[in-house]
Design a protein around this motif. Structure first.
Motif, PDB file in Angstrom:
ATOM      1  N   HIS A   8       0.943  -1.351   0.098  1.00 53.22           N
ATOM      2  CA  HIS A   8       0.002   0.080  -0.138  1.00 53.22           C
ATOM      3  C   HIS A   8       0.794   1.275   0.053  1.00 53.22           C
ATOM      4  O   HIS A   8       0.533   2.227  -0.352  1.00 53.22           O
ATOM      5  CB  HIS A   8      -1.012   0.021   1.357  1.00 53.22           C
ATOM      6  CG  HIS A   8      -2.019  -0.861   1.308  1.00 53.22           C
ATOM      7  ND1 HIS A   8      -2.211  -2.122   1.578  1.00 53.22           N
ATOM      8  CD2 HIS A   8      -3.268  -0.709   0.547  1.00 53.22           C
ATOM      9  CE1 HIS A   8      -3.173  -2.797   1.242  1.00 53.22           C
ATOM     10  NE2 HIS A   8      -4.042  -2.010   0.851  1.00 53.22           N
ATOM     11  N   HIS A  43      -4.773   4.126  -3.865  1.00 49.17           N
ATOM     12  CA  HIS A  43      -5.747   4.490  -3.129  1.00 49.17           C
ATOM     13  C   HIS A  43      -5.721   6.082  -3.208  1.00 49.17           C
ATOM     14  O   HIS A  43      -4.804   6.539  -3.549  1.00 49.17           O
ATOM     15  CB  HIS A  43      -5.574   4.223  -1.478  1.00 49.17           C
ATOM     16  CG  HIS A  43      -6.187   2.820  -1.340  1.00 49.17           C
ATOM     17  ND1 HIS A  43      -7.413   2.526  -1.210  1.00 49.17           N
ATOM     18  CD2 HIS A  43      -5.395   1.497  -1.149  1.00 49.17           C
ATOM     19  CE1 HIS A  43      -7.350   1.120  -0.907  1.00 49.17           C
ATOM     20  NE2 HIS A  43      -6.316   0.493  -0.883  1.00 49.17           N
ATOM     21  N   HIS A  44      -6.891   6.893  -2.643  1.00 50.10           N
ATOM     22  CA  HIS A  44      -6.751   8.334  -2.684  1.00 50.10           C
ATOM     23  C   HIS A  44      -7.351   8.876  -1.571  1.00 50.10           C
ATOM     24  O   HIS A  44      -8.332   8.338  -0.928  1.00 50.10           O
ATOM     25  CB  HIS A  44      -7.750   8.798  -3.966  1.00 50.10           C
ATOM     26  CG  HIS A  44      -7.287   8.084  -5.345  1.00 50.10           C
ATOM     27  ND1 HIS A  44      -6.132   8.886  -5.896  1.00 50.10           N
ATOM     28  CD2 HIS A  44      -7.397   7.058  -6.030  1.00 50.10           C
ATOM     29  CE1 HIS A  44      -6.296   8.003  -7.246  1.00 50.10           C
ATOM     30  NE2 HIS A  44      -6.582   6.946  -7.199  1.00 50.10           N
ATOM     31  N   THR A  46      -5.954   9.272   1.398  1.00 46.26           N
ATOM     32  CA  THR A  46      -5.952   8.677   2.679  1.00 46.26           C
ATOM     33  C   THR A  46      -4.546   8.266   2.945  1.00 46.26           C
ATOM     34  O   THR A  46      -3.724   7.889   2.165  1.00 46.26           O
ATOM     35  CB  THR A  46      -6.673   7.356   2.655  1.00 46.26           C
ATOM     36  OG1 THR A  46      -6.460   6.520   3.760  1.00 46.26           O
ATOM     37  CG2 THR A  46      -6.479   6.543   1.345  1.00 46.26           C
ATOM     38  N   SER A  49      -2.230   5.355   1.722  1.00 48.16           N
ATOM     39  CA  SER A  49      -1.346   5.171   0.523  1.00 48.16           C
ATOM     40  C   SER A  49      -0.688   6.620   0.232  1.00 48.16           C
ATOM     41  O   SER A  49      -1.540   7.568   0.292  1.00 48.16           O
ATOM     42  CB  SER A  49      -2.136   4.811  -0.774  1.00 48.16           C
ATOM     43  OG  SER A  49      -1.230   4.784  -2.061  1.00 48.16           O
ATOM     44  N   GLY A 107     -12.765  -0.990  -7.420  1.00 44.80           N
ATOM     45  CA  GLY A 107     -12.656   0.013  -6.364  1.00 44.80           C
ATOM     46  C   GLY A 107     -13.397  -0.441  -5.194  1.00 44.80           C
ATOM     47  O   GLY A 107     -14.737  -0.630  -5.243  1.00 44.80           O
ATOM     48  N   ASN A 109     -13.440   1.221  -1.990  1.00 46.78           N
ATOM     49  CA  ASN A 109     -14.057   1.930  -0.903  1.00 46.78           C
ATOM     50  C   ASN A 109     -14.778   3.113  -1.751  1.00 46.78           C
ATOM     51  O   ASN A 109     -14.464   3.895  -2.341  1.00 46.78           O
ATOM     52  CB  ASN A 109     -12.715   2.592  -0.284  1.00 46.78           C
ATOM     53  CG  ASN A 109     -13.090   3.388   0.944  1.00 46.78           C
ATOM     54  OD1 ASN A 109     -13.931   4.275   0.905  1.00 46.78           O
ATOM     55  ND2 ASN A 109     -12.275   3.509   1.847  1.00 46.78           N
ATOM     56  N   GLU A 112     -13.520   6.877  -1.502  1.00 51.21           N
ATOM     57  CA  GLU A 112     -12.527   7.235  -2.406  1.00 51.21           C
ATOM     58  C   GLU A 112     -13.410   7.706  -3.740  1.00 51.21           C
ATOM     59  O   GLU A 112     -12.652   8.371  -4.385  1.00 51.21           O
ATOM     60  CB  GLU A 112     -11.568   6.204  -2.479  1.00 51.21           C
ATOM     61  CG  GLU A 112     -10.862   6.045  -1.025  1.00 51.21           C
ATOM     62  CD  GLU A 112      -9.589   5.086  -1.227  1.00 51.21           C
ATOM     63  OE1 GLU A 112      -8.987   5.202  -2.364  1.00 51.21           O
ATOM     64  OE2 GLU A 112      -9.588   4.367  -0.302  1.00 51.21           O
TER      65      GLU A 112
END
Length: 343
Positions: A8, A43-44, A46, A49, A107, A109, A112
């Motif tokens: 991650h 990931h975005h 957060t 990552s 995806g 989440n 995100e």
């Protein structure tokens, strides 16, 4: 059985530039140790990552390595323009001398996905609409898509170095129609979640697999948490802290939004339970070797991935983990496979 890294690249408290350089060093050591691939999550927004753009990172990593295969696991396909992604995958495959492993997914989440301004409930449909366009671009070198004034024939000047396209991975946290679809396409898979669910999903995938351009046998992997040290006590102590740190990152966005998440990929909140339920291997080299063997037998996998530097673990810890796998864990599984072949 082969081994790989699933990373991650979490925020560790160290500067991002330092974290990236640490990952390059880790990947180089893994390459020397005979690991198959380095897989990178996307990931975005957060601390889970530090790599919102897998292609930027992987292009740099391609220049630091020579044989280690690499790729996103996964590209969050609903967030991409398929024309741009097809071109970038072609470029990355050439930059890496044909080492790309192409992971795709919808995806997991919804928070995100919502950051990008579309309804997360449409992610499944967006995936189904965009996947054929991506494949058309990779295989045919052009993409037929709807424009404001009718159909557009968009040319792609390059092709992937690997023909007709890089190996494709579709991960899963369970079974279902999507996993069957992936198996029928000849993809590979990496499974996550409780061991019992992974075992069922592995059988479902194997039973429905149809050979594709990259072989007649799929890679069926599992991702687990691994903490290995000279003693069981040290590994469990370090693992307890790292697992809690990682779990907080996994739940960060949901907690901030006031959501309660019931996800099959959220591990237990303590290392003893994680080990007893098969989410993690933790202990001395001998202990971890036995635990991984038990997991492999239960789930029937031929690929095992983990993050040697998850959470805020140090580069020293990660490199030592790779060295232990090289010297004391991987050879045991290599010898097992030789025995099976002779039998």
């Amino acid at each position: 059985m082969q081994f790989g890294i699933f990373d991650h690249c979490e925020r560790s408290g160290r500067p991002p530039a330092e974290t990236y350089q640490e990952r390059f060093a880790l990947a180089q050591r893994a390459e020397e140790a005979g690991f198959y691939a380095y897989h990178l999550a996307e990931h975005h927004g957060t601390s889970l990552s530090l790599v919102p753009s897998p292609n930027l990172f992987l292009a740099a990593l391609a220049q630091k390595t020579k044989t280690l295969r690499l790729g996103a696991l996964v590209y969050l396909l609903p967030l991409y323009d398929p024309y741009r992604l097809a071109q970038e995958v072609c470029m990355l495959d050439h930059l890496s001398d044909g080492r790309v492993e192409l992971g795709i997914g919808r995806g997991a989440n919804p928070i995100e996905l919502g950051f990008f301004g579309f309804d997360p409930a449409t992610a499944k449909q967006r995936f189904e609409d965009l996947y054929p366009l991506l494949m058309q671009g990779l295989v045919d070198g052009q993409m037929s898509r709807q424009g404001p004034k009718g159909m557009i024939e968009a040319p792609i000047d390059s092709r992937p170095l690997q023909k007709p396209y890089p190996p494709i991975w579709y991960p899963s946290a369970g079974g279902g129609a999507q996993l069957i679809w992936a198996a029928q396409q000849g993809f590979h898979t990496i499974l996550n979640g409780p061991l019992e669910s992974c075992a069922e999903a592995a059988k479902l995938f194997r039973d429905n697999f149809q050979p594709g351009p990259h072989g007649t046998q799929p890679k069926i992997g599992i991702t687990r948490y691994v903490y290995v040290a000279d003693t069981d006590e040290e590994a469990l102590q370090r693992g307890e802290a790292a697992l809690r740190y990682h779990r907080a990152n996994l739940l960060k966005l949901a907690n901030e939004a006031g959501y309660t998440i019931a996800s099959p990929v959220i591990p237990p909140d303590n290392i003893a339970q994680a080990v007893s339920e098969g989410w993690a291997a933790a202990g001395s080299p001998a202990t971890v070797r036995e635990q991984i063997a038990a997991m492999a037998d239960q789930v029937d996998i031929n690929y095992f991935v983990f993050a040697p530097m998850m959470a805020d673990l140090s580069l020293e810890w990660g490199l030592r983990t790779i060295d232990i796998f090289r010297d004391e864990i991987i050879p045991a599984f290599t010898e097992t496979e030789k025995v099976r072949v002779r039998a």
